[in-house]
Write a protein that holds these residues in place. Structure first.
Motif, PDB file in Angstrom:
ATOM      1  N   TRP A  28      21.118  30.228  40.163  1.00  0.00           N
ATOM      2  CA  TRP A  28      21.650  31.554  39.877  1.00  0.00           C
ATOM      3  C   TRP A  28      22.817  31.497  38.894  1.00  0.00           C
ATOM      4  CZ3 TRP A  28      19.990  36.326  40.380  1.00  0.00           C
ATOM      5  CH2 TRP A  28      18.917  36.572  41.241  1.00  0.00           C
ATOM      6  N   LEU A  29      23.661  30.489  38.997  1.00  0.00           N
ATOM      7  CA  LEU A  29      24.735  30.341  38.015  1.00  0.00           C
ATOM      8  C   LEU A  29      24.161  30.085  36.630  1.00  0.00           C
ATOM      9  CD1 LEU A  29      27.388  28.252  39.979  1.00  0.00           C
ATOM     10  CD2 LEU A  29      27.536  30.649  39.300  1.00  0.00           C
ATOM     11  N   TRP A  30      23.126  29.267  36.549  1.00  0.00           N
ATOM     12  CA  TRP A  30      22.482  29.011  35.249  1.00  0.00           C
ATOM     13  C   TRP A  30      21.883  30.289  34.675  1.00  0.00           C
ATOM     14  CZ3 TRP A  30      17.125  29.530  34.497  1.00  0.00           C
ATOM     15  CH2 TRP A  30      16.662  29.138  33.242  1.00  0.00           C
ATOM     16  N   ALA A  31      21.142  31.041  35.502  1.00  0.00           N
ATOM     17  CA  ALA A  31      20.496  32.257  35.011  1.00  0.00           C
ATOM     18  C   ALA A  31      21.515  33.337  34.664  1.00  0.00           C
ATOM     19  CB  ALA A  31      19.513  32.772  36.062  1.00  0.00           C
ATOM     20  N   LEU A  32      22.529  33.497  35.496  1.00  0.00           N
ATOM     21  CA  LEU A  32      23.564  34.491  35.183  1.00  0.00           C
ATOM     22  C   LEU A  32      24.343  34.102  33.938  1.00  0.00           C
ATOM     23  CD1 LEU A  32      24.913  35.326  38.759  1.00  0.00           C
ATOM     24  CD2 LEU A  32      23.411  36.708  37.323  1.00  0.00           C
ATOM     25  N   GLY A  33      24.519  32.802  33.707  1.00  0.00           N
ATOM     26  CA  GLY A  33      25.152  32.364  32.468  1.00  0.00           C
ATOM     27  C   GLY A  33      24.332  32.736  31.251  1.00  0.00           C
ATOM     28  N   LEU A  34      23.016  32.526  31.325  1.00  0.00           N
ATOM     29  CA  LEU A  34      22.150  32.939  30.215  1.00  0.00           C
ATOM     30  C   LEU A  34      22.201  34.453  30.022  1.00  0.00           C
ATOM     31  CD1 LEU A  34      18.909  30.767  30.608  1.00  0.00           C
ATOM     32  CD2 LEU A  34      20.869  30.370  29.113  1.00  0.00           C
ATOM     33  N   THR A 315      23.174  21.722  35.782  1.00  0.00           N
ATOM     34  CA  THR A 315      22.393  22.946  35.597  1.00  0.00           C
ATOM     35  C   THR A 315      23.294  24.173  35.530  1.00  0.00           C
ATOM     36  OG1 THR A 315      20.480  21.989  36.715  1.00  0.00           O
ATOM     37  CG2 THR A 315      20.598  24.382  36.599  1.00  0.00           C
ATOM     38  N   ALA A 316      24.221  24.292  36.490  1.00  0.00           N
ATOM     39  CA  ALA A 316      25.133  25.429  36.480  1.00  0.00           C
ATOM     40  C   ALA A 316      26.034  25.413  35.246  1.00  0.00           C
ATOM     41  CB  ALA A 316      25.978  25.433  37.756  1.00  0.00           C
ATOM     42  N   ALA A 321      28.041  27.371  30.014  1.00  0.00           N
ATOM     43  CA  ALA A 321      28.408  26.990  28.646  1.00  0.00           C
ATOM     44  C   ALA A 321      27.804  27.948  27.626  1.00  0.00           C
ATOM     45  CB  ALA A 321      27.965  25.561  28.365  1.00  0.00           C
ATOM     46  N   VAL A 322      26.579  28.412  27.877  1.00  0.00           N
ATOM     47  CA  VAL A 322      25.969  29.386  26.976  1.00  0.00           C
ATOM     48  C   VAL A 322      26.774  30.680  26.962  1.00  0.00           C
ATOM     49  CG1 VAL A 322      23.904  30.774  26.561  1.00  0.00           C
ATOM     50  CG2 VAL A 322      23.673  28.384  27.222  1.00  0.00           C
ATOM     51  N   ALA A 323      27.200  31.143  28.138  1.00  0.00           N
ATOM     52  CA  ALA A 323      27.976  32.384  28.203  1.00  0.00           C
ATOM     53  C   ALA A 323      29.311  32.228  27.497  1.00  0.00           C
ATOM     54  CB  ALA A 323      28.184  32.775  29.669  1.00  0.00           C
ATOM     55  N   ILE A 324      30.011  31.130  27.758  1.00  0.00           N
ATOM     56  CA  ILE A 324      31.323  30.930  27.138  1.00  0.00           C
ATOM     57  C   ILE A 324      31.184  30.752  25.626  1.00  0.00           C
ATOM     58  CG2 ILE A 324      33.315  29.390  27.046  1.00  0.00           C
ATOM     59  CD1 ILE A 324      32.835  28.811  30.011  1.00  0.00           C
ATOM     60  N   GLY A 325      30.166  30.000  25.201  1.00  0.00           N
ATOM     61  CA  GLY A 325      29.982  29.765  23.766  1.00  0.00           C
ATOM     62  C   GLY A 325      29.659  31.031  23.000  1.00  0.00           C
ATOM     63  N   LEU A 326      28.745  31.857  23.518  1.00  0.00           N
ATOM     64  CA  LEU A 326      28.409  33.095  22.818  1.00  0.00           C
ATOM     65  C   LEU A 326      29.550  34.100  22.868  1.00  0.00           C
ATOM     66  CD1 LEU A 326      24.651  33.618  23.768  1.00  0.00           C
ATOM     67  CD2 LEU A 326      25.624  32.813  21.608  1.00  0.00           C
ATOM     68  N   LYS A 327      30.337  34.072  23.947  1.00  0.00           N
ATOM     69  CA  LYS A 327      31.515  34.937  23.994  1.00  0.00           C
ATOM     70  C   LYS A 327      32.504  34.547  22.907  1.00  0.00           C
ATOM     71  CE  LYS A 327      34.769  37.688  25.441  1.00  0.00           C
ATOM     72  NZ  LYS A 327      34.729  39.135  25.113  1.00  0.00           N
ATOM     73  N   ALA A 328      32.706  33.246  22.702  1.00  0.00           N
ATOM     74  CA  ALA A 328      33.612  32.797  21.649  1.00  0.00           C
ATOM     75  C   ALA A 328      33.063  33.127  20.263  1.00  0.00           C
ATOM     76  CB  ALA A 328      33.862  31.294  21.777  1.00  0.00           C
ATOM     77  N   PRO A 361      18.471  22.016  32.004  1.00  0.00           N
ATOM     78  CA  PRO A 361      17.785  21.786  33.284  1.00  0.00           C
ATOM     79  C   PRO A 361      16.400  21.168  33.159  1.00  0.00           C
ATOM     80  CG  PRO A 361      18.870  23.907  33.317  1.00  0.00           C
ATOM     81  CD  PRO A 361      18.999  23.385  31.923  1.00  0.00           C
ATOM     82  N   VAL A 362      15.739  21.333  32.028  1.00  0.00           N
ATOM     83  CA  VAL A 362      14.427  20.702  31.853  1.00  0.00           C
ATOM     84  C   VAL A 362      14.532  19.186  31.972  1.00  0.00           C
ATOM     85  CG1 VAL A 362      12.533  20.339  30.212  1.00  0.00           C
ATOM     86  CG2 VAL A 362      13.557  22.611  30.468  1.00  0.00           C
ATOM     87  N   PHE A 363      15.657  18.626  31.587  1.00  0.00           N
ATOM     88  CA  PHE A 363      15.820  17.176  31.568  1.00  0.00           C
ATOM     89  C   PHE A 363      16.576  16.642  32.783  1.00  0.00           C
ATOM     90  CE2 PHE A 363      15.877  18.870  27.221  1.00  0.00           C
ATOM     91  CZ  PHE A 363      14.755  18.237  26.702  1.00  0.00           C
ATOM     92  N   VAL A 364      17.363  17.472  33.449  1.00  0.00           N
ATOM     93  CA  VAL A 364      18.190  16.967  34.550  1.00  0.00           C
ATOM     94  C   VAL A 364      17.786  17.523  35.909  1.00  0.00           C
ATOM     95  CG1 VAL A 364      20.138  16.634  32.990  1.00  0.00           C
ATOM     96  CG2 VAL A 364      19.942  18.779  34.253  1.00  0.00           C
ATOM     97  N   ALA A 365      17.173  18.686  35.957  1.00  0.00           N
ATOM     98  CA  ALA A 365      16.837  19.300  37.243  1.00  0.00           C
ATOM     99  C   ALA A 365      15.528  18.741  37.765  1.00  0.00           C
ATOM    100  CB  ALA A 365      16.745  20.818  37.101  1.00  0.00           C
ATOM    101  N   PRO A 366      15.445  18.480  39.062  1.00  0.00           N
ATOM    102  CA  PRO A 366      14.175  18.011  39.634  1.00  0.00           C
ATOM    103  C   PRO A 366      13.186  19.151  39.742  1.00  0.00           C
ATOM    104  CG  PRO A 366      15.784  18.321  41.356  1.00  0.00           C
ATOM    105  CD  PRO A 366      16.508  18.574  40.063  1.00  0.00           C
ATOM    106  N   GLN A 367      11.913  18.796  39.732  1.00  0.00           N
ATOM    107  CA  GLN A 367      10.877  19.807  39.932  1.00  0.00           C
ATOM    108  C   GLN A 367      10.734  20.094  41.415  1.00  0.00           C
ATOM    109  OE1 GLN A 367       7.040  18.780  38.399  1.00  0.00           O
ATOM    110  NE2 GLN A 367       6.233  20.856  38.548  1.00  0.00           N
TER     111      GLN A 367
END
Length: 380
Positions: A28-34, A315-316, A321-328, A361-367
């Motif tokens: 949820w933190l990842w999705a809310l960040g996106l 993942t979170a 990072a996407v949210a902070i980067g686009l905000k900047a 998450p594609v590379f670090v999160a487990p399936q």
């Protein structure tokens, strides 16, 4: 014959990593960040990339649970939102300026004086269509990001991970966000049953054969959930001394006051600086203390809680990072984040790099485990 059970962890054949459920809070933190990052831009290319990243992560990390198979319906819903937003821009124009390029003309319908400022039909300009497209894509991206979280996070684990003080509110939120996946699962089950009975009707003729069974199935699930929660003593809390209850209320009021004043100081540029971040920090501290104090009256146990590991933190952090980067970038690269219309939306290497962090998450999160992973072994 003896039963041999393999105790080695099940690994994904694609990545070689062990299959397990990631903590729902991390998803949820990842999705809310996106979603937060998407809210800072109207660039259609960046929005499309965010949607593609969400789709790739869902395809790579989801399991076969009922809530994991509903992501495509969010995509359909997002496409419908984009189309409706453009259609409303065409029907209810009036926002074009003189000199805007006209795409095509429609007969304008005169409206009474009370509807001054609203134009029904008329000339459709390129600016109106593009603005409607960008607005629709933004809203669709937000919904698709939430749909990605619903498809990846186990709602039962999410409820178990909710703080004790927010257990009742967390239950309501979990039920609310899981309604759409459950309806999607009901639609698939009803369609499967229709095909097994030889019913091949399509379109509006089959609508009444689908809607009623789906609503009935959703009602039965709700009744089963309510009965299970009541049987497990849901909503019952322990005894709390009046002094502790008074202390919890005071902490909560101070925390809400600090958060309210801090939010006002952050949004109002003319307010003194000590009313923004310092008050936000004070309000957050008191709110945490109030939640800890309120959680003492709720007695519940957790069976095999999911621990936060490196995959959860990465993942979170990628979504945040996407949210902070686009905000900047919204203040540093305004033409890229908010492109002019009409015109080709520009892109920058930095904006693409910021959005690409969300694919981590594609590379670090487990399936997530699937049904056949539950089989312990074979009989020998």
């Amino acid at each position: 014959m003896t039963s041999v059970v393999d105790s080695t962890p099940v690994r994904s054949p694609a990545t070689g990593r062990p299959r397990r459920e990631l903590h729902p809070g991390a998803w949820w933190l990842w999705a809310l960040g996106l979603a937060a990052g998407a809210s800072f831009t109207l660039n259609p290319f960046l929005l499309v990339i965010i949607v593609a990243i969400a789709a790739l992560v869902v395809a790579a990390c989801r399991g076969d649970a009922p809530w994991a198979l509903s992501f495509r319906y969010y995509l359909y819903f997002g496409l419908l939102i984009v189309v409706m937003r453009v259609v409303f821009r065409v029907l209810l124009g009036g926002g074009s300026a003189p000199g805007d390029p006209v795409l095509f003309g429609l007969p304008e319908i005169p409206l009474p004086e009370v509807a001054r400022g609203i134009q029904l039909l008329g000339d459709v300009t390129v600016n109106e269509v593009l603005l409607g497209l960008y607005d629709g894509m933004l809203l669709a991206t937000l919904i698709i990001c939430i749909g990605a979280a619903n498809s990846l996070a186990n709602p039962k684990k999410l409820l178990a991970a909710a703080p004790s003080a927010l257990y009742e509110v967390g239950a309501a939120l979990v039920v609310a966000v899981s309604v759409f996946p459950q309806l999607a699962e009901s639609v698939r089950r009803v369609n499967r049953a229709r095909k097994l009975r030889g019913d091949a009707s399509r379109g509006t003729g089959a609508m009444h054969r689908i809607v009623i069974p789906v609503l009935e199935d959703a009602l039965d699930r709700s009744m089963t959930l309510a009965a299970g929660m009541d049987a497990r003593g849901y909503g019952r809390s322990g005894t709390v001394a009046p002094r502790d209850r008074f202390a919890t209320g005071v902490l909560m009021l101070v925390g809400l006051f600090g958060l309210s004043v801090g939010t006002y100081g952050y949004l109002d540029g003319t307010a003194p600086r000590f009313l923004s971040y310092p008050m936000l920090a004070v309000g957050l501290v008191f709110a945490v203390l109030a939640l800890r104090s309120a959680g003492r009256r709720v007695h519940r146990t957790r069976y095999r809680p999911i621990a936060w590991q490196a995959a959860e933190y990465l993942t979170a952090a990628s979504g945040l990072a996407v949210a902070i980067g686009l905000k900047a970038l919204s203040t540093q690269q305004i033409p890229v984040i908010y492109p002019d219309v009409p015109g080709w939306p520009p892109l920058s290497v930095l904006s693409l790099a910021v959005v690409a962090i969300g694919i981590l998450p594609v590379f670090v999160a487990p399936q997530a485990p699937v049904a056949h992973d539950q089989v312990g072994g074979d009989d020998a």
